[in-house]
Design a protein around this motif. Structure first.
Motif, mmCIF file in Angstrom:
data_model
loop_
_atom_site.group_PDB
_atom_site.id
_atom_site.type_symbol
_atom_site.label_atom_id
_atom_site.label_comp_id
_atom_site.label_asym_id
_atom_site.label_seq_id
_atom_site.Cartn_x
_atom_site.Cartn_y
_atom_site.Cartn_z
ATOM 1 N N MET A 1 13.666 12.735 -1.283
ATOM 2 C CA MET A 1 11.867 12.414 -2.121
ATOM 3 C C MET A 1 11.104 13.109 -0.640
ATOM 4 S SD MET A 1 12.807 8.577 -2.940
ATOM 5 C CE MET A 1 14.103 8.051 -4.256
ATOM 6 N N LEU A 2 11.435 13.176 0.301
ATOM 7 C CA LEU A 2 10.916 14.007 1.070
ATOM 8 C C LEU A 2 10.177 15.152 0.565
ATOM 9 C CD1 LEU A 2 11.979 12.809 4.388
ATOM 10 C CD2 LEU A 2 10.175 11.151 3.108
ATOM 11 N N HIS A 3 11.921 16.136 0.263
ATOM 12 C CA HIS A 3 10.817 17.378 0.082
ATOM 13 C C HIS A 3 10.487 17.672 -1.968
ATOM 14 C CE1 HIS A 3 13.130 17.740 3.711
ATOM 15 N NE2 HIS A 3 13.854 17.302 3.074
ATOM 16 N N SER A 4 10.145 17.014 -2.192
ATOM 17 C CA SER A 4 10.010 16.939 -3.985
ATOM 18 C C SER A 4 8.326 16.983 -3.954
ATOM 19 C CB SER A 4 10.084 15.419 -4.738
ATOM 20 O OG SER A 4 9.687 14.937 -5.351
ATOM 21 N N LYS A 5 7.772 17.240 -5.219
ATOM 22 C CA LYS A 5 6.407 17.779 -4.618
ATOM 23 C C LYS A 5 5.989 16.288 -5.414
ATOM 24 C CE LYS A 5 6.172 19.695 -9.451
ATOM 25 N NZ LYS A 5 6.532 18.305 -10.054
ATOM 26 N N GLU B 1 1.568 -1.433 0.240
ATOM 27 C CA GLU B 1 -0.107 -0.149 -0.171
ATOM 28 C C GLU B 1 1.077 0.844 0.209
ATOM 29 O OE1 GLU B 1 -2.476 -0.268 3.533
ATOM 30 O OE2 GLU B 1 -0.575 -0.622 4.579
ATOM 31 N N VAL B 2 0.543 2.293 -0.141
ATOM 32 C CA VAL B 2 0.731 3.171 -0.248
ATOM 33 C C VAL B 2 1.976 4.113 1.126
ATOM 34 C CG1 VAL B 2 0.959 6.011 -0.725
ATOM 35 C CG2 VAL B 2 -1.049 4.666 -1.816
ATOM 36 N N LEU B 3 3.117 3.911 1.169
ATOM 37 C CA LEU B 3 4.345 4.061 1.178
ATOM 38 C C LEU B 3 3.939 5.516 1.780
ATOM 39 C CD1 LEU B 3 6.175 4.026 3.766
ATOM 40 C CD2 LEU B 3 8.110 3.309 1.532
ATOM 41 N N SER B 4 3.402 6.624 3.238
ATOM 42 C CA SER B 4 3.723 8.273 3.417
ATOM 43 C C SER B 4 5.125 9.163 3.409
ATOM 44 C CB SER B 4 2.511 8.512 3.847
ATOM 45 O OG SER B 4 3.325 8.133 5.121
ATOM 46 N N LYS B 5 5.370 9.829 3.174
ATOM 47 C CA LYS B 5 6.280 10.610 3.089
ATOM 48 C C LYS B 5 6.471 10.905 4.975
ATOM 49 C CE LYS B 5 6.470 13.833 -0.873
ATOM 50 N NZ LYS B 5 6.856 14.704 -1.443
ATOM 51 N N LYS B 6 5.079 11.344 5.169
ATOM 52 C CA LYS B 6 5.028 10.566 7.285
ATOM 53 C C LYS B 6 5.798 9.975 7.432
ATOM 54 C CE LYS B 6 1.870 14.264 8.134
ATOM 55 N NZ LYS B 6 0.560 14.390 7.351
#
Ligand code: AMP
Length: 508
Positions: free
Chosen positions: A313-317, A272-277
């Motif tokens: 990748m955490l700072h990318s849009k 499932e989606v891996l969130s930046k948080k």
């Protein structure tokens, strides 16, 4: 690569090493070989050339691993069924797969089963009676034989048996194995994912091939934080393998950090989606670890893309990417006319190669709908239409949600995951699931379930108003959920993913 021979070699060379720890019980590599050989011998002596699939029912007992290997050594496909499966579903699976042998490690009462049922006591007898005997290699599973069959939920309400051949499994392992290397040879892999979910294949087969120790976290531990954290504290886990939901549950406790898991080197997520948080929390808690995101449907053998997530990748849009296509298969993006889309454009993910399943067992209709066959210089290959949307930039894929999560509301096309991603952008929301509410098959509005990462001292309706207001700055008004429910935590299904079905039920 010959998977069974290589695992056997590891078992012989490291016979005293611990292959699996489950609470106070350990299984050595030597025992794994001896018992799987014995059980394979039993199966061969009873079924010979009859290669009908075998059901293996249980949870995380050592006998599960032993039985998986015994099936491969006797040339049978196995169907793992977790003890969390309801009886009706087990009946459906039996009806569809018609097994002649049911290895009943979980000791369930099965009525009217036509074949043989092996209880845990029968298994002990077999391990003793056939001890020291070795199955002839001629019986071992062959490349085009089905290695395992996993039953996934079908839209008709009846589960579909995804057939994974030995060749498909090997194709996956050959590509993915380097991602699983850790600095020490004898390190520990987490074994938490249900065997009914194919992400567990990573712990089992790559873990065993590399001679690792699997540390079991079972569903009882998962349901009790004290038990879970006591087990994690002694686990010495170096390689973590789970869904993001399981890690999200763990990070709620601040002690989920480097002190708890000092040996942790890699965290691998899929399903499932891996969130930046979540990624940024894990980097904060564990410092210098590597985090890998993998994506793939069961129908294409565990994963078809993967990437090591870096801090940029955490700072990318863009969202966290699902990664590069596997090197030994083809992953493409196509439009509604099945033409490949241009770089940066959204399309449905199709996968073509030796890793793709040969189809759903005894289900030609659904096989025809989701699979296709291609012919080129490389030979005949199976293809699978994933139903997932993505775009690609510099060879890296970015997941955009399920095609069937696209809905129409008052004529507007809405991707539910787009709304979820925007809700997740609010700093006080830790996760969000958005679902359509229908009346007579027509979507009348959308609703959101959210979890918060800090307590807001307000009544629920005021928090919901605030969310609507804040997400309204990010989304057009037709995409703002009409109903917002705040949850302490999300319900989780057998596979360890957020249980969308039960949330949908809540909206009725
Ligand atoms: P399953 O067949 O149960 O493994 O589910 C496969 C589906 O899970 C895929 O088709 C995707 O919709 C979703 N999925 C798997 N991995 C990821 C990921 N890394 N990010 C987002 N969705 C994923």
């Amino acid at each position: 690569m010959n998977l069974i021979d290589t695992i056997d070699k590891v078992c012989i060379e490291h016979s005293e090493s611990i292959c699996e720890i489950y609470r106070n019980s350990t299984l050595t590599y030597g025992e794994l070989k001896k018992r799987s050989d014995a059980l394979a011998k039993y199966i061969i002596s009873n079924y010979g050339e009859d290669k009908s699939p075998i059901v293996i029912y249980g949870h995380k007992e050592h006998e599960m691993l032993i039985s998986f290997l015994a099936c491969s050594k006797s040339g049978h496909a196995y169907i793992p069924i977790d003890t969390t499966f309801p009886k009706d579903r087990i009946k459906d699976i039996i009806e569809s797969s018609k097994p002649k042998l049911f290895i009943n490690i979980g000791n369930i009462d099965i009525d009217n089963f036509q074949g043989k049922i092996l209880s845990p006591e029968n298994l002990i007898d077999i391990f003793n009676k056939f001890s020291g005997l070795k199955p002839a290699k001629a019986f071992f599973i062959k490349d085009n034989d089905v290695y395992y069959m996993l039953y996934t939920s079908g839209s008709t309400g009846k589960p579909k048996g995804v057939q994974i051949t030995y060749k498909a499994l090997k194709t996956f392992i050959e590509w993915f194995l380097p991602y699983c290397k850790t600095s020490e040879d004898k390190s520990v892999f987490l074994n938490q994912v249900s065997y009914s979910f194919d992400v567990s294949v990573i712990s089992i087969y790559i873990g065993l091939l590399l001679g690792k120790t699997l540390y079991v976290i079972d569903k009882k531990m998962t349901a009790n934080f004290k038990d879970l954290f006591e087990n994690l504290a002694i686990s010495k886990v170096a390689m973590w393998i789970s869904t993001p939901s399981f890690a999200e549950m763990c990070v709620v406790d601040n002690s989920f950090n480097k002190t708890l898991l000092p040996k942790l080197e890699k965290m691998f997520f899929a399903g499932e989606v891996l969130s930046k948080k979540l990624v940024s929390t894990l980097y904060e808690r564990f410092g210098d670890i590597s985090i890998i995101n993998g994506y793939g449907p069961t129908e294409a053998t565990v994963l078809i893309t993967a990437i090591e997530v870096n801090k940029d990748m955490l700072h990318s849009k863009d969202s966290i990417p699902i990664g590069y296509a596997m090197s030994n298969s083809k992953v493409i993006l196509v439009d509604d006319t099945e033409k490949e889309v241009k770089e940066g454009e959204k399309g449905e993910i199709y996968v073509i190669g030796d890793n793709v399943s040969i189809g759903y067992y005894n289900n030609e209709k659904m096989t025809k709908k989701h699979f296709f066959i291609t012919q080129s210089e490389a030979g005949i290959k199976h293809g699978y239409k994933t139903g997932d949307l993505a775009y690609k930039k510099d060879c890296v894929f970015y997941y955009c949600g399920r095609k069937d999560f696209q809905i129409k509301l008052n004529g507007f096309r809405i991707e539910l995951e787009d709304v979820e991603n925007n809700l997740r952008k609010l700093d006080y929301i830790s996760n969000a699931i958005v679902l359509p509410v229908k009346h007579e098959d027509k979507v009348t509005y959308i609703a959101a379930f959210v979890t918060l990462n800090k307590h807001i001292n307000e009544k629920e309706f005021k928090v919901a108003m605030k969310i609507k207001n804040d997400v309204g700055k990010l989304l057009p008004s037709y995409m703002i959920p009409r109903k917002i429910k705040i949850l302490n935590k999300f319900p989780i299904n057998t596979n360890g993913k957020i249980d969308r079905k039960s949330l949908q039920e809540d909206l009725k």
